[in-house]
Write a protein that holds these residues in place. Structure first.
Motif, mmCIF file in Angstrom:
data_model
loop_
_atom_site.group_PDB
_atom_site.id
_atom_site.type_symbol
_atom_site.label_atom_id
_atom_site.label_comp_id
_atom_site.label_asym_id
_atom_site.label_seq_id
_atom_site.Cartn_x
_atom_site.Cartn_y
_atom_site.Cartn_z
ATOM 1 N N ILE A 1 -9.783 4.282 -4.850
ATOM 2 C CA ILE A 1 -8.344 4.338 -5.523
ATOM 3 C C ILE A 1 -8.355 5.443 -6.478
ATOM 4 N N VAL A 2 -7.068 6.356 -6.431
ATOM 5 C CA VAL A 2 -7.234 7.339 -7.420
ATOM 6 C C VAL A 2 -6.040 7.037 -8.194
ATOM 7 N N VAL A 3 -6.175 6.938 -9.786
ATOM 8 C CA VAL A 3 -5.155 6.459 -10.513
ATOM 9 C C VAL A 3 -4.883 7.915 -11.274
ATOM 10 N N ALA A 4 -3.751 8.033 -11.376
ATOM 11 C CA ALA A 4 -3.079 9.282 -11.919
ATOM 12 C C ALA A 4 -2.058 8.859 -12.901
ATOM 13 N N SER A 5 -1.754 9.925 -13.921
ATOM 14 C CA SER A 5 -0.530 9.816 -14.854
ATOM 15 C C SER A 5 0.393 10.500 -14.543
ATOM 16 N N SER A 6 1.553 10.660 -14.945
ATOM 17 C CA SER A 6 2.638 11.504 -14.832
ATOM 18 C C SER A 6 2.605 12.660 -15.711
ATOM 19 N N GLY B 1 -8.346 9.698 1.586
ATOM 20 C CA GLY B 1 -8.206 8.349 2.093
ATOM 21 C C GLY B 1 -8.208 7.143 1.040
ATOM 22 N N SER B 2 -7.716 7.764 -0.195
ATOM 23 C CA SER B 2 -7.611 6.809 -1.370
ATOM 24 C C SER B 2 -6.336 6.114 -1.445
ATOM 25 N N ARG B 3 -6.348 5.109 -2.086
ATOM 26 C CA ARG B 3 -4.730 4.375 -2.516
ATOM 27 C C ARG B 3 -4.541 5.128 -3.981
ATOM 28 N N LEU B 4 -3.292 5.527 -4.058
ATOM 29 C CA LEU B 4 -2.870 6.093 -5.329
ATOM 30 C C LEU B 4 -2.210 5.068 -6.120
ATOM 31 N N VAL B 5 -2.446 5.019 -7.189
ATOM 32 C CA VAL B 5 -1.710 4.181 -8.256
ATOM 33 C C VAL B 5 -1.378 5.124 -9.513
#
Length: 186
Positions: A130-135, A153-157
């Motif tokens: 899972i990739v977690v990102a900030s705007s 191939g990660s889920r993006l959050v």
């Protein structure tokens, strides 16, 4: 004992390490199954040295499952190691990886004394992630995080405007992040 506490989670901080208010450090304080990978030089990272350290760490584990909680430069290190260095025996131990705030090596805020990170490992990771990102991350745009997530191939959050998702982001113990990490054992 729950499966969550039986599974070791390797904490991979980024440039400069993670200080006392950082969610990674707080997770380690809350749960002894979270173990920081001690990199050779936090302030002058060299990708190959960091990857060698990570490889020795994972090789030393006799069994899995293992998880990773990577932040910033730790994300790029983990991806490079998994895609270009790790053997099948190491990969087979990994249940998943939480990749938080990957920095863009071509961005203006990327540390210029971080060596070897220009050649990004962008291919599907051999484990769930899972990739977690900030705007509004000053070290990596949301578009860059999306590119990494797609390639890995990660889920993006996307969690909105939270800066570099570090101690300055005011996340405290960041329960949402722990829930994402726990999903690798479901």
């Amino acid at each position: 004992m729950s499966q969550l506490t039986q599974t070791k989670t390797y904490v991979l901080p980024g440039y400069g390490n993670s200080g006392p208010g950082h969610w990674q450090t707080r997770w380690e304080a809350l749960d002894a199954s979270f173990v920081r990978v001690a990199m050779p030089d936090w302030d002058r990272p060299v990708r190959e040295a960091w990857c060698e350290t990570l490889d020795r760490t994972v090789v030393s584990e006799l069994t899995g499952p293992l998880r990773f909680a990577a932040h910033s430069l730790g994300c790029l290190t983990l991806a490079h190691w998994a895609l270009r260095i790790a053997g099948a025996a190491q990969i087979d131990k990994i249940a998943g990886a939480l990749l938080v705030a990957p920095p863009d090596p071509s961005g203006p805020g990327f540390p210029r004394d971080a060596a070897g990170y220009g050649d990004l490992a962008l291919a599907p990771l051999p484990f769930p992630s899972i990739v977690v990102a900030s705007s509004d991350d000053p070290y990596g745009s949301l578009a860059f995080a999306e590119r990494c997530a797609r390639a890995w191939g990660s889920r993006l959050v996307e969690i909105g405007p939270r800066g570099h998702i570090n101690a300055d982001s005011g996340l405290g113990d960041w329960e949402e992040g722990r829930r994402h990490l726990a999903s690798f054992l479901d």
